[in-house]
Design an enzyme around this catalytic site. Sequence first.
Site, PDB file in Angstrom:
ATOM      1  CG  ASN A 268      38.670  40.254  38.261  1.00 21.76           C
ATOM      2  OD1 ASN A 268      38.291  40.136  39.429  1.00 21.76           O
ATOM      3  ND2 ASN A 268      37.884  39.971  37.242  1.00 21.76           N
TER       4      ASN A 268
ATOM      5  CB  SER B   2      45.954  31.785  38.774  1.00 27.43           C
ATOM      6  OG  SER B   2      45.608  30.721  37.954  1.00 27.43           O
TER       7      SER B   2
ATOM      8  CG  HIS C 157      47.276  32.512  33.843  1.00 24.96           C
ATOM      9  ND1 HIS C 157      46.492  33.443  33.221  1.00 24.96           N
ATOM     10  CD2 HIS C 157      46.454  31.818  34.661  1.00 24.96           C
ATOM     11  CE1 HIS C 157      45.236  33.308  33.634  1.00 24.96           C
ATOM     12  NE2 HIS C 157      45.195  32.325  34.511  1.00 24.96           N
TER      13      HIS C 157
ATOM     14  CB  THR D 197      50.192  12.689  36.357  1.00 26.78           C
ATOM     15  OG1 THR D 197      49.686  11.352  36.366  1.00 26.78           O
ATOM     16  CG2 THR D 197      51.689  12.679  36.103  1.00 26.78           C
TER      17      THR D 197
ATOM     18  CB  CYS E  83      34.955  36.683  32.863  1.00 27.46           C
ATOM     19  SG  CYS E  83      36.616  36.893  33.491  1.00 27.46           S
TER      20      CYS E  83
HETATM   21  C1  LIG Z   1      42.077  35.116  36.745  1.00 28.50           C
HETATM   22  C2  LIG Z   1      41.425  35.068  38.062  1.00 28.50           C
HETATM   23  C3  LIG Z   1      40.938  33.865  38.596  1.00 28.50           C
HETATM   24  C4  LIG Z   1      40.948  32.570  37.836  1.00 28.50           C
HETATM   25  O1  LIG Z   1      42.210  32.104  37.524  1.00 28.50           O
HETATM   26  P1  LIG Z   1      42.314  30.848  36.545  1.00 28.50           P
HETATM   27  O2  LIG Z   1      43.745  30.733  36.272  1.00 28.50           O
HETATM   28  O3  LIG Z   1      41.531  31.215  35.296  1.00 28.50           O
HETATM   29  O4  LIG Z   1      41.717  29.698  37.206  1.00 28.50           O
HETATM   30  C5  LIG Z   1      40.368  33.897  39.851  1.00 28.50           C
HETATM   31  N1  LIG Z   1      40.289  35.032  40.546  1.00 28.50           N
HETATM   32  C6  LIG Z   1      40.732  36.202  40.071  1.00 28.50           C
HETATM   33  C7  LIG Z   1      40.607  37.430  40.905  1.00 28.50           C
HETATM   34  C8  LIG Z   1      41.314  36.272  38.810  1.00 28.50           C
HETATM   35  O5  LIG Z   1      41.735  37.439  38.342  1.00 28.50           O
END
Ligand SMILES: *Cc1c(COP(=O)(O)O)cnc(C)c1O
Length: 387
Positions: A152, A200, A202, A238, A328
């Site tokens: 990331n 994830s 988003h 749920t 983070c």
């Molecule tokens: C954003 C991210 C996560 C965590 O995702 P969440 O939606 O916050 O739980 C885990 N691993 C990597 C590499 C990410 O970029």
Amino acid sequence: MGRMIYLDNNATTQMAPEVIKAISEAEPVVYGNASSMHTFGREAQRLVEEARGNVAELLDCQPSEITFTSGASETNNTVFMIAKSIIDRKGGRIVTTTIEHPSIIETVKYLRKQGIHVDQAPVSADGRVRMDELEKLMGPDVVLVSVMTGNNETGAIQPIKEISALAHRFGAMMHTDATQAIGKMQVSCKDWDLDYLSCSGHKFYGPKGVGVMYARKGRPFEPLVHGGEQEHGRRAGTYNTIAIYGLGVAAKLAKENIAEESHRLWAMRERLREGILANVPNVVVNGCKERENCLPGTLDVSFENVEGESILLMLDMAGIAVSTGSACATGSLEPSYVLLAGGLDIELAHGSIRFSLGRFNTMEDVDYVIEVLPPIIRRLRQLSTRG
Ligand SMILES: *Cc1c(COP(=O)(O)O)cnc(C)c1O
């Protein structure tokens, strides 16, 4: 707000218009509990299963191998707790790296306190795992190998297929956190021979608070959340029906656009990199160098003699949103452990900025950054030498 340019797509993305449309149409009408047997429940379940199918296509696996969670953090925790449970019963250890996401790094710290042995392989200056060191850490007692697909912060891509083969040679299971890779490169559970995978919604233009766990058929599974029989008892609670449905739409879009999208992101990233190097002296580009080893939209740069946080705030005033390496841990001024793990000098780590491009960025955005950034750095450097 005046002109705002969002270059923090590795932190989270804006939902795709197609996702917003789909969920806003479903939201008012599909409100049944997906576990209920009546018509309302079955309609909700239909959306969940449609999403599961889309995700399975994206990840190249069976729909029955997909479990919906609250996000990659939860999935990562679940995978590591499965390994813990095996180790508690039969012994063994976990092998991972020093550059994983905090949802793994902190889980490792927790597991060590619980008496679990975890080894972390180091990385080179380009952010890639040292394969020689990783091999040295392997042995017949390794239960789980966990290496992220794309980082990331630096955007470094790891050779997951190769690492997976190594893990299996020693009888270990292979997990990858593919959260940053989805939609930017081909990810295949089958081709990479994975046992577990996390991602994830988003991070690829879907809703927040919903994620995916791939667990290969027949692999050990223990729920992190106990309760109802949702997800065949793998994850109680749920169903977040609408978010899951939205994630499914995002998965479908991601699969359709991978080649075109990664090409476009890389072109913008390279223009940004070249523009910064040509207009700002004393900068270092962190992490990956070659196209095939980089997440295409990520550019991490260190500016000598400036604090990353100061750059971030000045860019924000100019309408540009970026992050520092320590994204983070906002509020703390700790330099990025990922950059330090790659051997970067601590002063340079303090001056790092991550630009992460996404689907809604344009070349004009990049040109605006190249115009605005150099005077900001000049000004901050003047201030710091005077101080
Ligand atoms: C954003 C991210 C996560 C965590 O995702 P969440 O939606 O916050 O739980 C885990 N691993 C990597 C590499 C990410 O970029």
